[in-house]
Design a protein around this motif. Sequence first.
Motif, mmCIF file in Angstrom:
data_model
loop_
_atom_site.group_PDB
_atom_site.id
_atom_site.type_symbol
_atom_site.label_atom_id
_atom_site.label_comp_id
_atom_site.label_asym_id
_atom_site.label_seq_id
_atom_site.Cartn_x
_atom_site.Cartn_y
_atom_site.Cartn_z
ATOM 1 N N UNK A 26 17.207 5.854 9.449
ATOM 2 C CA UNK A 26 16.054 4.951 9.299
ATOM 3 C C UNK A 26 15.143 5.427 8.158
ATOM 4 N N UNK A 27 14.979 6.739 8.027
ATOM 5 C CA UNK A 27 14.079 7.302 7.020
ATOM 6 C C UNK A 27 14.590 7.054 5.601
ATOM 7 N N UNK A 28 15.891 7.228 5.397
ATOM 8 C CA UNK A 28 16.434 7.175 4.035
ATOM 9 C C UNK A 28 17.093 5.842 3.672
ATOM 10 N N UNK A 29 17.480 5.059 4.688
ATOM 11 C CA UNK A 29 18.203 3.817 4.410
ATOM 12 C C UNK A 29 17.428 2.554 4.794
ATOM 13 N N UNK A 30 16.814 2.557 5.971
ATOM 14 C CA UNK A 30 16.185 1.333 6.476
ATOM 15 C C UNK A 30 14.796 1.117 5.878
ATOM 16 N N UNK A 31 13.922 2.107 6.026
ATOM 17 C CA UNK A 31 12.535 1.938 5.576
ATOM 18 C C UNK A 31 12.435 1.715 4.067
ATOM 19 N N UNK A 32 13.196 2.433 3.218
ATOM 20 C CA UNK A 32 13.118 2.145 1.777
ATOM 21 C C UNK A 32 13.452 0.695 1.430
ATOM 22 N N UNK A 33 14.433 0.099 2.116
ATOM 23 C CA UNK A 33 14.778 -1.298 1.872
ATOM 24 C C UNK A 33 13.616 -2.200 2.282
ATOM 25 N N UNK A 34 12.978 -1.903 3.399
ATOM 26 C CA UNK A 34 11.824 -2.680 3.851
ATOM 27 C C UNK A 34 10.668 -2.551 2.861
ATOM 28 N N UNK A 54 10.895 -2.250 -0.283
ATOM 29 C CA UNK A 54 11.146 -3.076 -1.460
ATOM 30 C C UNK A 54 10.544 -4.461 -1.288
ATOM 31 N N UNK A 55 10.574 -4.966 -0.052
ATOM 32 C CA UNK A 55 9.986 -6.274 0.228
ATOM 33 C C UNK A 55 8.480 -6.189 0.383
ATOM 34 N N UNK A 56 8.004 -5.064 0.958
ATOM 35 C CA UNK A 56 6.560 -4.890 1.173
ATOM 36 C C UNK A 56 6.235 -3.409 1.072
ATOM 37 N N UNK A 57 5.693 -2.963 -0.052
ATOM 38 C CA UNK A 57 5.404 -1.536 -0.247
ATOM 39 C C UNK A 57 4.461 -0.958 0.802
ATOM 40 N N UNK A 58 3.661 -1.792 1.428
ATOM 41 C CA UNK A 58 2.702 -1.300 2.429
ATOM 42 C C UNK A 58 3.227 -1.338 3.844
ATOM 43 N N UNK A 59 4.565 -1.359 3.986
ATOM 44 C CA UNK A 59 5.166 -1.543 5.312
ATOM 45 C C UNK A 59 4.791 -0.432 6.285
ATOM 46 N N UNK A 60 4.722 0.830 5.830
ATOM 47 C CA UNK A 60 4.443 1.942 6.740
ATOM 48 C C UNK A 60 3.022 1.873 7.295
ATOM 49 N N UNK A 61 1.967 1.791 6.453
ATOM 50 C CA UNK A 61 0.619 1.674 7.025
ATOM 51 C C UNK A 61 0.410 0.384 7.810
ATOM 52 N N UNK A 62 1.097 -0.694 7.412
ATOM 53 C CA UNK A 62 0.954 -1.956 8.145
ATOM 54 C C UNK A 62 1.512 -1.834 9.566
ATOM 55 N N UNK A 63 2.710 -1.232 9.672
ATOM 56 C CA UNK A 63 3.301 -1.041 11.011
ATOM 57 C C UNK A 63 2.457 -0.059 11.810
ATOM 58 N N UNK A 64 1.941 0.988 11.137
ATOM 59 C CA UNK A 64 1.097 1.971 11.828
ATOM 60 C C UNK A 64 -0.145 1.308 12.409
ATOM 61 N N UNK A 65 -0.730 0.366 11.661
ATOM 62 C CA UNK A 65 -1.906 -0.355 12.167
ATOM 63 C C UNK A 65 -1.527 -1.208 13.373
ATOM 64 N N UNK A 66 -0.324 -1.790 13.321
ATOM 65 C CA UNK A 66 0.140 -2.592 14.461
ATOM 66 C C UNK A 66 0.379 -1.716 15.686
ATOM 67 N N UNK A 67 0.847 -0.477 15.452
ATOM 68 C CA UNK A 67 1.088 0.440 16.568
ATOM 69 C C UNK A 67 -0.192 0.677 17.349
ATOM 70 N N UNK A 68 -1.306 0.829 16.636
ATOM 71 C CA UNK A 68 -2.600 1.007 17.320
ATOM 72 C C UNK A 68 -2.911 -0.190 18.197
ATOM 73 N N UNK A 69 -2.620 -1.397 17.695
ATOM 74 C CA UNK A 69 -2.874 -2.604 18.494
ATOM 75 C C UNK A 69 -1.889 -2.700 19.657
ATOM 76 N N UNK A 70 -0.636 -2.274 19.426
ATOM 77 C CA UNK A 70 0.360 -2.283 20.503
ATOM 78 C C UNK A 70 -0.081 -1.366 21.649
ATOM 79 N N UNK A 71 -0.661 -0.224 21.298
ATOM 80 C CA UNK A 71 -1.119 0.716 22.333
ATOM 81 C C UNK A 71 -2.160 0.067 23.231
#
Length: 445
Positions: free
Chosen positions: A196-204, A206-223
């Motif tokens: 996931x670290x080297x293959x999945x997230x880099x591809x994501x 490419x579509x949205x460079x802010x994918x990591x902080x965006x998902x992290x913000x969603x994680x806070x809401x999921x909690x």
Amino acid sequence: MDLLTDFKAFIDKEKLFSADQPLLLAVSGGVDSVVMACLCKAAGLHFVIAHCNFQLRAEESTRDETFVSSLAERLQVPFCHTRFDTASYAELNRVSIQVAARELRYKWLEETRAAQSCSCILTAHHMQDNVETVLMNLVKGTGISGLHGILPAQGKLRRPLLFAQKDQLLAYAQQHAIAYVEDSSNVTVKYTRNFFRHKVIPVMQEANPGIVPNIAASIDRFREAEILYQQALEKHVRRLLVQKGNMYMISVLKLQKTTPMQTVAWEIFRQYGCTAAQLPQVLELLDSSSGRMVETTTHRFIRDRQWLLITPLVEEESPVIVIEKDRSVVPTANGVLRIRTVLRKEYTTIPTAATIACLDKAALQYPLLLRRWKQGDYFYPLGMRKKKKLSRFFIDQKLSVPQKENVWVLESAKRIVWIVGLRIDDRYKITPQTNELLTIEWEAL
């Protein structure tokens, strides 16, 4: 705002620990854990460094151990370390190397925390780790509980870097000339997380460079959403689940009228060993006839008239208990028999409770036998001259499957004397000629 300021703010926001508490830091030697140790030092915290050598990377493992030892010396903090034969542990316990390393690591860390009188254990999981965990949980189908990812606090574990991205940690190390070591196993994609670290997230990205902080913000809401979810679920559980001893009962009609039915059913049933694949089978019981059941690894779900019964799987116990003449107490898995001899003249009224058997002692032959009932058993119910199969008697008594399975019978000379707690045999009843009574009381646990 710099990383140290954010580090302190995150600890305060999540109430991870107080500044005066001694901490145990799990340090591998990689950039994440080394930066965590340096941040703790800069924040004026009191801590001990702990390092596990899993002996999986030959000289590299020894190099890491030596490096972390030197780090502790430079930071002027105590150093604890251990070595594991991880490969042998994995083979012996039939688990993967990753699972073996995790089990060994956390067990030793907890033992060390207690021995060093530390309040909690700090690990260096950061924002990318959290995002990877949530994506892996989504793929595995863990449900809403998997969306909260890695929690900042869990038991004695604390993760004070979850707010930080990997690039921030690398930049901090470069800015402060902090040395660290690289783990060569982090490069390979044979491990799920690395894939996931080297293959999945880099591809994501490419579509949205802010994918990591965006998902992290969603994680806070999921909690926070999970908290609301659990509160609503608890109301459904209190309304639906009725406990009787070690058995649970759910009204079929109430469950069928519950919205959302499948989600509530899943959250309840999975506590009793039901897998996602078994959920449709269990739900089919709601429309089936009495007696149908589904068995999980730990429990059975049984349709019984208007109820769905959940009972634990029980191990087979001794099939026969021998009762000699002088025995007064006979314990079993689900109850106790209390036996005594009484003269007929001592009774003005014979007890009629189903849990007490009053028998003509002269009609009995010792030793008595206590055993589980079996198909083909019959007796002569009190007041009747015709024999009746126990299976038919249970139907007349409207016993559920779990109740039937817990029935004991008392036997004398291969004849059933008493269906324990239900009915005595007419051939052993008290008569005008009876001089001595054997009274047996059943006390269910």
